[in-house]
Write a protein that holds these residues in place. Sequence first.
Motif, PDB file in Angstrom:
ATOM      1  N   ARG A  17       8.150  -4.331   5.402  1.00 60.81           N
ATOM      2  CA  ARG A  17       6.941  -3.618   4.996  1.00 60.81           C
ATOM      3  C   ARG A  17       5.845  -3.855   6.041  1.00 60.81           C
ATOM      4  O   ARG A  17       5.683  -4.953   6.549  1.00 60.81           O
ATOM      5  CB  ARG A  17       6.498  -4.143   3.629  1.00 60.81           C
ATOM      6  N   PHE A  18       5.148  -2.793   6.409  1.00 64.23           N
ATOM      7  CA  PHE A  18       4.039  -2.799   7.379  1.00 64.23           C
ATOM      8  C   PHE A  18       4.493  -3.135   8.803  1.00 64.23           C
ATOM      9  O   PHE A  18       3.722  -3.654   9.596  1.00 64.23           O
ATOM     10  CB  PHE A  18       2.895  -3.712   6.924  1.00 64.23           C
ATOM     11  N   LEU A  53      -1.339  11.008   5.803  1.00 64.14           N
ATOM     12  CA  LEU A  53      -1.121   9.852   6.669  1.00 64.14           C
ATOM     13  C   LEU A  53      -0.814  10.257   8.115  1.00 64.14           C
ATOM     14  O   LEU A  53      -0.380   9.446   8.913  1.00 64.14           O
ATOM     15  CB  LEU A  53       0.002   8.983   6.105  1.00 64.14           C
ATOM     16  N   THR A  77       5.618   1.229   8.657  1.00 68.80           N
ATOM     17  CA  THR A  77       6.326   1.381   7.392  1.00 68.80           C
ATOM     18  C   THR A  77       5.369   1.051   6.254  1.00 68.80           C
ATOM     19  O   THR A  77       4.577   0.115   6.349  1.00 68.80           O
ATOM     20  CB  THR A  77       7.560   0.467   7.319  1.00 68.80           C
ATOM     21  N   ILE A  78       5.417   1.836   5.182  1.00 68.21           N
ATOM     22  CA  ILE A  78       4.549   1.607   4.030  1.00 68.21           C
ATOM     23  C   ILE A  78       5.367   1.068   2.857  1.00 68.21           C
ATOM     24  O   ILE A  78       5.175  -0.044   2.422  1.00 68.21           O
ATOM     25  CB  ILE A  78       3.822   2.909   3.618  1.00 68.21           C
ATOM     26  N   ASP A  79       6.269   1.880   2.337  1.00 67.94           N
ATOM     27  CA  ASP A  79       7.060   1.450   1.193  1.00 67.94           C
ATOM     28  C   ASP A  79       8.173   2.448   0.916  1.00 67.94           C
ATOM     29  O   ASP A  79       8.149   3.568   1.422  1.00 67.94           O
ATOM     30  CB  ASP A  79       6.187   1.317  -0.057  1.00 67.94           C
ATOM     31  N   ARG A  87       8.521   5.789   3.260  1.00 68.54           N
ATOM     32  CA  ARG A  87       7.256   6.424   3.668  1.00 68.54           C
ATOM     33  C   ARG A  87       6.650   5.652   4.813  1.00 68.54           C
ATOM     34  O   ARG A  87       6.644   4.427   4.829  1.00 68.54           O
ATOM     35  CB  ARG A  87       6.264   6.450   2.508  1.00 68.54           C
ATOM     36  N   LEU A  88       6.104   6.393   5.778  1.00 69.72           N
ATOM     37  CA  LEU A  88       5.426   5.814   6.939  1.00 69.72           C
ATOM     38  C   LEU A  88       3.996   6.323   7.002  1.00 69.72           C
ATOM     39  O   LEU A  88       3.670   7.348   6.395  1.00 69.72           O
ATOM     40  CB  LEU A  88       6.137   6.225   8.236  1.00 69.72           C
ATOM     41  N   SER A  89       3.179   5.645   7.790  1.00 67.74           N
ATOM     42  CA  SER A  89       1.837   6.114   8.104  1.00 67.74           C
ATOM     43  C   SER A  89       1.719   6.216   9.618  1.00 67.74           C
ATOM     44  O   SER A  89       2.115   5.295  10.333  1.00 67.74           O
ATOM     45  CB  SER A  89       0.779   5.141   7.587  1.00 67.74           C
TER      46      SER A  89
END
Length: 91
Positions: A17-18, A53, A77-79, A87-89
């Motif tokens: 994550r992140f 995003l 990476t977000i979640d 999901r990405l930002s």
Amino acid sequence: MDGAAIEGEWRRAGLERFQRVRCRVVEHRGRFGVDVEIIEPVAGYPAFIDFVLLGPAGAEVTPDDFPPVGTILDAVTIDFMPWGELRLSAR
């Protein structure tokens, strides 16, 4: 998908994550955003970047602003969503 299942998705993906990733736009998903494929650090993993995003916070992003198919983006990476989609930002 519960917490244990989501943690399992992170292990299967070989990501955290992140985490910063590099990805390639493979398709536009209508007005909703873009489908991408992670190319670094784990090649070939599919993900999605929601239209909100894709630009700076508060910016109005429309399909005309989406990066063209084939564009390489840096993202985070977000979640995993309950249905298993990563999901990405790209902000």
